[in-house]
Design a protein around this motif. Structure first.
Motif, PDB file in Angstrom:
ATOM      1  N   ARG A 165     -12.149   5.608  10.344  1.00 45.93           N
ATOM      2  CA  ARG A 165     -12.492   4.111   9.900  1.00 45.93           C
ATOM      3  C   ARG A 165     -13.253   3.675  10.889  1.00 45.93           C
ATOM      4  O   ARG A 165     -13.385   4.061  11.887  1.00 45.93           O
ATOM      5  CB  ARG A 165     -11.306   3.403   9.615  1.00 45.93           C
ATOM      6  N   TYR A 175       0.864  -1.159   0.151  1.00 47.52           N
ATOM      7  CA  TYR A 175      -0.043  -0.013   0.200  1.00 47.52           C
ATOM      8  C   TYR A 175       0.892   1.143   0.008  1.00 47.52           C
ATOM      9  O   TYR A 175       0.188   2.259  -0.163  1.00 47.52           O
ATOM     10  CB  TYR A 175      -1.067   0.016   1.225  1.00 47.52           C
ATOM     11  N   GLU A 190      -4.576   3.592   8.736  1.00 48.96           N
ATOM     12  CA  GLU A 190      -4.458   5.007   8.213  1.00 48.96           C
ATOM     13  C   GLU A 190      -2.974   5.223   7.706  1.00 48.96           C
ATOM     14  O   GLU A 190      -2.420   6.061   7.728  1.00 48.96           O
ATOM     15  CB  GLU A 190      -4.675   5.873   9.280  1.00 48.96           C
ATOM     16  N   PHE A 232     -10.420   2.443   3.565  1.00 48.00           N
ATOM     17  CA  PHE A 232      -9.220   1.960   4.350  1.00 48.00           C
ATOM     18  C   PHE A 232      -9.619   0.954   5.510  1.00 48.00           C
ATOM     19  O   PHE A 232     -10.546   1.382   6.242  1.00 48.00           O
ATOM     20  CB  PHE A 232      -8.402   3.178   4.809  1.00 48.00           C
TER      21      PHE A 232
END
Ligand code: ADP
Length: 374
Positions: free
Chosen positions: A267, A49, A70, A67
């Protein structure tokens, strides 16, 4: 055609988005750090990522990116934005969940209550902060900390010497007053790109060794005033930072009734797992609704109390699957969630949630179920 949601990261949070995605008729796929991750039940691409090309290529296979964690670098997020990809939360918002110094600065500008803090680039600066704050301070590495790693209580800057030595040129640490909190709370808010918001009840989080162990929803002894104050903080932050998706605001409650922001997650968050089984709309469904720009769901609790207990480490001998029938048989009213991870000391490998109308009974049932996995 079904909207395609791509999740970067394939841990338990991505895993728990899968069932609600299926129910809503969304296609979900994950960019996984490795094979056999928790969320490998979804369509999976394995890749780094942090690598711009990998993430940009993954984004071409979906309609919207969100996501599991983070840690995607700002440069990669900006490249996605330049490609015209829908990213929720976007880089402008996410930076405040990625860097605690950037967060403190912005919350100060917004007038949000928080612990006293300073940016400290040298041991001299930290020693001065300690002297001004009763001889103690909490020092934090601004980036990359989790579960209490990167957080240290110190009485002298020398106790964080190696963190200062590791600092790159121009970087600094975050110093905070040691807050005399009586408990920790968490406020969750969902926000759509259009600005619509949904506010969850304020919850109490109980940490052990810096790791969340239990969550009580709603927070006991939380009157209307407290709930209003924390809801206001949550919505002000969601709006002020332009958050899209779920926002969790970790809070301290002090003995003199102050509410101070500890940190932010953009999230689904451990403090909101209870809502899967305890609220009309669980946080994973709500996150998907928000990032897909669908109308948000009600957040009303289904019962008086929900109690979530993390399964930390997992069985000392045997497997989760072997313990499962014991837990289910003993506590048929409790919901068990497993993450498909191998047991390892301290690791979050699952959680259980009990709901009910008596707090003590609900706590008992949740702990009893979780104990079967110890
Ligand atoms: P992480 O990013 O690792 O979760 P946090 O900033 O949430 O780190 O800190 C972890 C824990 O350390 C908190 O849950 C709280 O118990 C304690 N803590 C953090 N900051 C302070 C503070 N300023 N005063 C008192 N305790 C703190």
């Amino acid at each position: 055609m079904a909207l395609r949601v791509g999740v970067i990261g394939a841990g338990q949070l991505a895993r728990m988005m899968i069932a609600p995605a299926v129910e809503l008729g969304l296609e979900i796929s994950v960019l996984a750090e490795a094979e056999n991750m928790s969320a490998a039940l979804a369509a999976t691409q394995v890749g780094d990522y942090r690598d711009e090309q990998t993430v940009r290529q993954f984004a071409t296979t979906v309609d919207v990116i969100t996501f599991d964690h983070e840690h995607v670098p700002q440069s990669v997020l900006r490249a996605l934005e330049n490609d015209g990809v829908r990213v929720h939360p976007g880089p402008d918002a996410l930076q405040y969940a990625q860097d605690k110094l950037v967060m403190r600065q912005r919350l100060a500008e917004l007038g949000i209550p928080q612990p006293e803090w300073a940016r400290v680039a040298t041991t001299t600066e930290l020693d001065a902060f300690i002297a001004e704050h009763g001889g103690r301070a909490v020092v934090k590495t601004p980036r990359g900390g989790y579960d209490g790693k990167g957080v240290r209580v110190v009485t002298a800057a020398a106790e964080a010497a190696e963190w200062f030595e590791a600092l790159a040129d121009g970087d600094a640490l975050l110093a905070e007053e040691l807050v005399p909190f009586v408990r920790e709370l968490a406020q969750q808010v969902a926000r759509r790109p259009s600005g619509e918001m949904a506010v969850y009840p304020i919850v109490e989080t109980v940490q052990r060794d810096g790791v969340c162990a239990e969550v009580l929803a709603p927070a006991p002894r939380a009157g209307e005033r407290l709930a209003e104050a924390t809801a206001h903080i949550g919505t002000a932050i969601a709006q002020g930072l332009g958050v899209t998706g779920m926002l969790a605001v970790e809070l301290f409650e002090t003995d003199d009734q102050r509410i101070l922001v500890n940190e932010l997650a953009m999230r689904p968050h451990n403090s909101g797992h209870w809502s899967q089984d305890g609220a009309i709309t669980g946080q994973f469904e709500q996150h998907l609704r928000a990032v897909a720009d669908l109308p948000l769901g009600e957040t009303t609790p289904l019962r008086e109390w929900s109690v979530m207990v993390n399964i930390l480490g997992g069985p000392e001998d045997g497997t989760m699957a072997e313990r499962l029938p014991l837990a289910l048989g003993d506590q048929p009213g409790v919901k068990v969630h497993t993450y498909g991870k191998a047991p390892r000391p301290g690791r979050k490998v699952g959680h259980v949630t009990a709901v009910g109308d008596d707090l003590d009974d609900t706590v008992f049932a949740a702990r009893a179920a979780a104990n079967h996995f110890a």
